[in-house]
Structure formats: structure tokens, C-alpha cells
Enzyme design. Structure first.
Site: not given
Lengths: 432, 432
Positions: B25, B74, B127, B253, B257, B295-296
Site C-alpha cells: 500500500d 486505497s 484494501t 502507506d 502519511h 495501489d498509489h
């Protein structure tokens, strides 16, 4: 391990004659992705692709081999891509012991091919220089220009065609290389109409004293990168041994250094059109390999900023000139409202107009330019982290015979190593 | 156009039985590249590769289909990857009309495969949820936990194995799903030793009330992602129809963040080990396709900052716990010198120590954590542009039968479309 497949193993059952190697300087993944966002300004289910997208085959690592730095500059990256050897930042196809490194352009010439280099920067700038020259320091642009004329292979010039900016490094008080080239049978041209008429494959075209103006600012008498690519391909494609042509979209990177997303998009458009020109030729010709990649990414540009999940490229598309161009017009006394009406499709807020007016009062071009860039970045959620380069892997695009060799995760040096093998028609296995 | 090749056309002349689909992620190109920099702390000519590198086949576009946003969250990305349909941010495998979308996990179950989902977040997080559930809002984690039990296919549970965090969404005052699962023949486990002993392919493992602690902070009684993957593969690989297993490195992820590069590297290591576990199984098994992607990307992390051409990862490697962990220890009254000696290999300057001490005086955990993160970012030339996501394309890695279908530049939806076709053994051409 990369196995260099020979021609019979590749998907195209044709032999390779020509190589067109293209670098979008600084055109990392954020840039190629943002450029696609530009083509998809509305919410969507099915995306419109860029011209590069169908040809993505892999990514490459860009690290230099520098004693103090691990993020590459354009010189070290271009040396790796042109010679297969990592070196220190600033080096133009010399290794860390300052020894000259053979380039793929030189290998092509040794193997009987015509050769050319094209750039929208000075043609003596780091990236094109690493293909056609050798120098311990990228800043020695007079020496690099000299070497384009002086360095011979079997007594002959090694570069047949040079198109770009940088006239002041060729036409100097101490030496006029344009005359020397002409004495050796080269045509010397300085504008678009001369380029479009040219039939001579021995060609020196210098269209600006330093860099060529950015695409959206470019006067009509200066050719586009696509027009330079088209002329080069037509002129060089007259020889049974084929050609090696290097093409750089030089100023994508400069837009990144300058944190100017309008310039970035302008210069990717210029590069994309030249890429299409190369691909269209290769599709018809069937004996041409096209490789396009970046040397590194620039500016730490990210798509989205400060928590916003929307990159709004509308404002970028609304600018018909770069912020730097508008700043210069305003400094020359043009009326702000006239400039905004003539060169943008935006409705500006009173605060935005006020900020530009305050910048104009400083009479500093960079302040006025920055006022525009701040507006654009804020409206689009564009942001930057460095005025230098960044270290992430960059995309590789390939089309034509042998394209399979450039798939997957490569080192930048692998690209040159593969091209040497392809040019020299050996079948070997490279360990890495 | 993507041509879905059938098995006989793929390089492996084996049929496909199992699919292991992995998402790191937020693990965009800056993350995978930085992780390689971590493995190459000295200047170098030849780089050490990551475990992912040999399997790079392409990149995918991550855009959602949201009425207001064009950078994905996500939930929308996982929905695209799990169902082949782009949707709005926040959606868990429902489309913009809020209709349920069939997932590849469901297609696998319909085709007789065992199924599993693993995450280091709550197993009800966006996710994993998009593979095994449907909901109009990712925040409804109680409903998502319920649906893991309640949604049936032909009267049977559709998910055989669930491993991750999120106990509080399963064991609640209103409903104890752990008991309901056990009544239906599932084993319910809550620690590492139970996981390592487990032989039941009907398995619910919840190792934390919310998320699983980050790898470098993790107590010994909580399993690694690799151990969860290993147990899952062993348990699910007992069926001639094979299995579909989804594995997420969820907190790469979260590190992004939180602008916490130590956590990011910790969580990529956890994910890399699980990836190796999947690849090793697939290499031996020969009937398993492994896909890994992101996912990004997250946080606008760039390798290099403020003009520096050196990303110095040494300080990251010198931290044996995350900044958040150290902050908590210090808040509980631990001595700063003891903590620095025990949990880091750095020599801190007096200014750095002073900044941490001042942060401790605030008694605010985020201030203390930020003091560490500021030191790390400054020493390494790490920088961030957003506390949200960014929109650039992300890498795709693939191994095993049909891996060719995932090469090049895909849309995120293409991955699910290909997997549906592979699971259902049809040979079709997808237009995009």
C-alpha cells in the site's frame, strides 16, 4: 542477467539498421503521469493515453558512481546511457580516472552508420555532449563544441548532423566552427525554413545563441523538436548501414529545476511530437529501434499537494506562454490586463491580480515569474521539493527490433551495454 | 489492447492453479527506489537489487472514477484492482451507483479455489476489504467484518482464511464474530505461536485490536507478514483447484502519511520478506502466479531535497525502532540517553538532543515523534509534499504463468480484468 537476444529471436523478423535514442531530460514517472492527467481533465472511467504509454517496457536506475553524491546529474546519467559506465557528476563520457569512454554513437560510426545529435538546449549541453564528446567537466562547452569538429574516427568526422541551440559556442572570436564545418562539406543553417529545405546529411543547425525557446514561447522561425527529428531522419536515412540518431527533449528538466509546470508540459509536448515522428518512421521502416527514457527526475514534483486528492491541470492548459515569457513582456511595459487576456484563458481573482501587480513593482523578472508560478501551483495542487534532481527509477519506452532487451528493471548502464551489443551484432550475456 | 495469452503461449509450460496477489500500500516508484538506496549505502558501480527488482514487468495508472477527485484513495484503488471497475474514493467494491461489484476473490471461490486475505492493518481496512467485502463507505469496519462472515456463495463462506489486525471489529458487545466463525469450523488464533502451529485452512487470525505493530516495533508474540503468508500458503495449498491469496503490506502507506521514513522502510522490509515467501513457493510449485503492485504512492516522498544530490539512508538504518515508538517510551518516563543508546546507532549533535528534550517537555507524543522525524529527514535529505496520496503510476511485478499479461503500461482495472479471465480460463482480448 540480461540475455541479448539476436534478431531471429525478437518479435520483429527484420534486421536492425537504425537506432533512434531519445532522452526526455528529467522526465520521471511523475512527469509522464502528470502529462497523462493533462489529457484527462474530466473525471473518467477510460483514460486517454499519451503517445509514450503503449511503448513502456520497463524502468531504469539512475545512480551515478560519484565519490560524494548518489543522485545523478545529467552528465553522469548521459555518460552511463551513452557508454555503459557509471561516473562522477559533471563528467562527459570520461570515467572516474578521467579516461575517455567509448560511446554508442562512436560504435555506430565505427560500424558504418551515419550519426546525428539533436537537442533543444545548447547542443554542447551535458546530455548530447556525452554521446558525441569527452570532457572532464560539463561546463567546458567551448571545448565540447571544438571536439565535435576536432575528434575524428579514421580521419573523418564522427557526427554527421548536429541540430540544437548554442551558436555562441561555435561562432566565437577565437574560432568559428560553423566555417570550419562548412569547409568540410557541412551545411550550416540557423532557422526553420533553412531546416525544412535542407537535403544535406552533413548538417550543423544552430537555432539560438544558447537554448532554443520553449515550445509554447517559440517564434515561427525556430523549428520544433519534431521538425528537427523529421529532417534528421530524412537526411540520415540514405545509407545501407543505417544511422544512429540521438534526440533530447532538454528543457523538460529545466522546467523542473525552475518549478515551472507550464514549461514542463510545453517541453513534454515538444518531445512527444518528436517521439511520434520517430515511432512513425520506425513503424514504416521496420528496421529501426526506438528507445526513449529519462536520465533522472527533477524538482521533486508530485501530483497532488498538501492533502488534496485532486490535481487540477486546467490552469496549466490555460496558459499560452510560460510564466517567464509573461514576466518579460510585463517588464517591457506591457499592460497586465492585455497580457492576461492575450496569453491566458483564466479568470484571475482580485488577490491573484494584486500579487502579480506587486511583483511587477519590484521590476525583478523572477519575482513576476514566481507570482504566476505560485498561482498555477496553488490552483493545480502542484508542488516541488528541490531545485535539483531526485533519485527514483525512470521509465523506459521501446519499439522495434530488439525492444525485448530493454524490458524489466535495468540499470542505466545496461541500456548502453545492450546498444553496443546490438550495434556490433554480437550475442552475449551481460551480468548485472 | 491487451491480448490475454493462454497457458500454452506463456513462457512456463505449466497450468495455473494458484494466484497470490500482493499490494504494497502506497509503495510507489520513489519508495521502491529508496528501498534499493537503503541496500546501497556506499558509492558504487554495481548496485545490489531488491527482491522486487527482477520481477518488474510494467506500471499501472491509479486514477479513481470519482466525481470530485482524481487522485485515488486505497478503497477506490483496491476496488479497481479487485473488480476491474473504477469507482469513487471510499467505495469498497461498489460502483458509483452503489451496486456491488464482483471481486476476483469471489470469482476464484466460484471456480472452486480456496481463498484468503492477509493484511498488517485491520483486516477490515479498505484494501483487503475491497477483495472480500462490499460497502458504500470504507469506514464501516464493523459492517465489513460482519460481511466477511455473512456474505455467502452457494451457502458457503467465501473467505477461508483471514489474518491481520482488527480484533475490535470482530469481538464486539453486539456480536462476537470469532465465536461465529469457530462455530462454522474456523480456528480462531491471536498470537504468533498459534499461527505457527495452525494446520486448519479455515482460519481467523487477529493479532491486534487495531493495526499490527510495525515490523521493527513488533513484539515477539505477533507474527511477521512473512509468517502469515507462509502459514496461509501451507494451509491453502491442499486443494486441486488451488487457491487465491491476497496479501497487503498495509502500513508502507501509513509511514508515508505520517512522513516517517523509518516506518516506511520497516514496512517495505516486512512486505519484501512476504514477497520472497510467495516467490519461493511459486518457483517450487510452478503453477502459481504472483502479482505484486502498489495501489498509489503516498506522502509525496522524494529521494533528495532542497538541492542536495545525496540521499543518505544511513540514519534510517541506524534506528532500531520507529520515532513513534521512541516517543512513547520517552513519554512513559524513560531516560533520553538510555533510549538513544538502546534504540539507535547514531551520534546525535547537542542541537539535535536539545530539540528532542524540548519536545519531551511538551508531553505531546506527536511533538516528540516529530523531533526525531525532523532529524532523520534533515540528515537523509528526505522530504514530503502531502499527508495524502499522489497520482503517479506505480510499478507492477509478476512471476509465474500468465505473467506476460501484466507487462507494459496498464490501467489498475486491467489487472483485475486479466485475473478474471485467467481464473475463468477464457481467452479474450481486452480493449483499453
Amino acid at each position: 542477467m540480461i540475455t541479448i537476444l539476436n534478431n531471429s529471436q525478437t518479435s520483429k523478423k527484420t534486421f536492425l539498421r537504425n537506432i533512434i535514442f531519445m532522452i526526455g531530460d528529467g522526465m520521471g514517472v511523475s512527469y509522464t503521469s502528470a502529462y497523462r492527467y493533462m489529457k484527462n481533465q474530466d473525471p473518467f472511467e477510460q483514460v486517454k493515453r499519451t503517445s509514450f504509454d503503449p511503448y513502456l517496457v520497463g524502468q531504469q536506475m539512475t545512480y551515478p558512481n560519484d565519490p560524494f553524491l548518489n543522485i545523478t546529474d545529467s552528465a553522469a546519467a548521459a555518460t552511463a546511457l551513452a557508454t555503459g559506465v557509471k561516473t562522477y557528476n559533471g563528467a562527459i563520457s570520461v570515467n572516474r580516472e578521467l579516461k575517455k569512454l567509448r560511446t554508442i554513437l562512436e560504435a555506430a560510426k565505427e560500424n558504418g552508420k551515419l550519426t546525428g545529435i539533436i537537442a533543444t538546449s545548447e547542443i554542447t549541453h551535458a546530455t548530447p555532449a556525452a554521446f558525441g564528446s569527452h570532457n572532464t567537466d560539463r561546463n567546458n562547452m567551448n571545448e565540447i563544441a571544438n571536439s565535435y569538429f576536432d575528434e575524428r574516427m579514421n580521419g573523418k568526422h564522427k557526427i554527421d548532423l548536429l541540430l540544437g541551440g548554442g551558436e555562441e559556442f561555435f561562432v566565437r572570436k577565437d574560432r568559428d566552427l560553423s566555417k570550419e564545418f562548412m569547409n568540410d562539406g557541412y551545411s550550416y543553417i540557423t532557422n526553420r525554413s533553412e531546416l525544412l529545405k535542407n537535403k544535406n546529411h552533413k548538417l550543423l543547425g544552430l537555432f539560438a545563441k544558447r537554448e532554443i525557446p520553449k515550445m509554447i514561447d517559440r517564434p515561427k522561425n525556430i523549428p520544433s523538436l519534431e521538425e528537427m527529428a523529421h529532417t534528421a531522419i530524412q537526411c540520415l536515412n540514405q545509407h545501407s548501414n543505417g544511422f544512429f540518431l540521438f534526440i533530447e527533449g532538454s528543457q523538460i528538466d529545466w522546467g523542473g529545476h525552475n518549478h515551472d509546470i507550464v514549461s514542463v508540459m510545453s517541453e513534454i509536448t515538444d518531445f512527444e511530437k518528436a517521439f511520434n515522428c520517430a515511432i512513425n518512421f520506425a513503424r514504416t521502416d521496420e528496421h529501426t529501434l526506438v528507445i526513449a527514457t529519462a536520465d533522472h527526475s527533477t524538482g521533486g514534483f508530485t501530483i497532488g499537494a498538501n492533502g488534496h486528492y485532486y490535481w487540477n491541470s486546467e490552469t496549466i492548459g490555460a496558459f499560452k506562454r510560460t510564466p517567464g515569457y509573461l514576466a518579460n513582456e510585463l517588464l517591457l511595459g506591457a499592460n497586465l490586463n492585455d497580457i492576461l487576456l492575450k496569453y491566458t484563458d483564466c479568470l484571475f481573482t482580485s488577490d491573484e491580480v494584486k500579487n502579480i501587480e506587486e511583483a511587477i513593482q519590484t521590476y525583478k523578472p523572477e519575482k513576476i515569474e514566481n507570482a504566476f508560478k505560485t498561482i498555477i501551483d496553488k490552483r493545480t495542487n502542484t508542488i516541488w521539493t528541490t531545485d535539483g534532481h531526485t533519485g527514483e527509477d525512470v521509465p523506459i519506452y521501446a519499439y522495434g527490433p530488439y525492444k525485448e532487451n530493454f524490458a524489466g528493471l535495468l540499470d542505466n548502464t545496461d541500456i548502453a551495454k545492450c546498444l553496443f551489443e546490438i550495434i556490433e551484432r554480437k550475442q552475449v550475456i551481460l551480468a548485472h
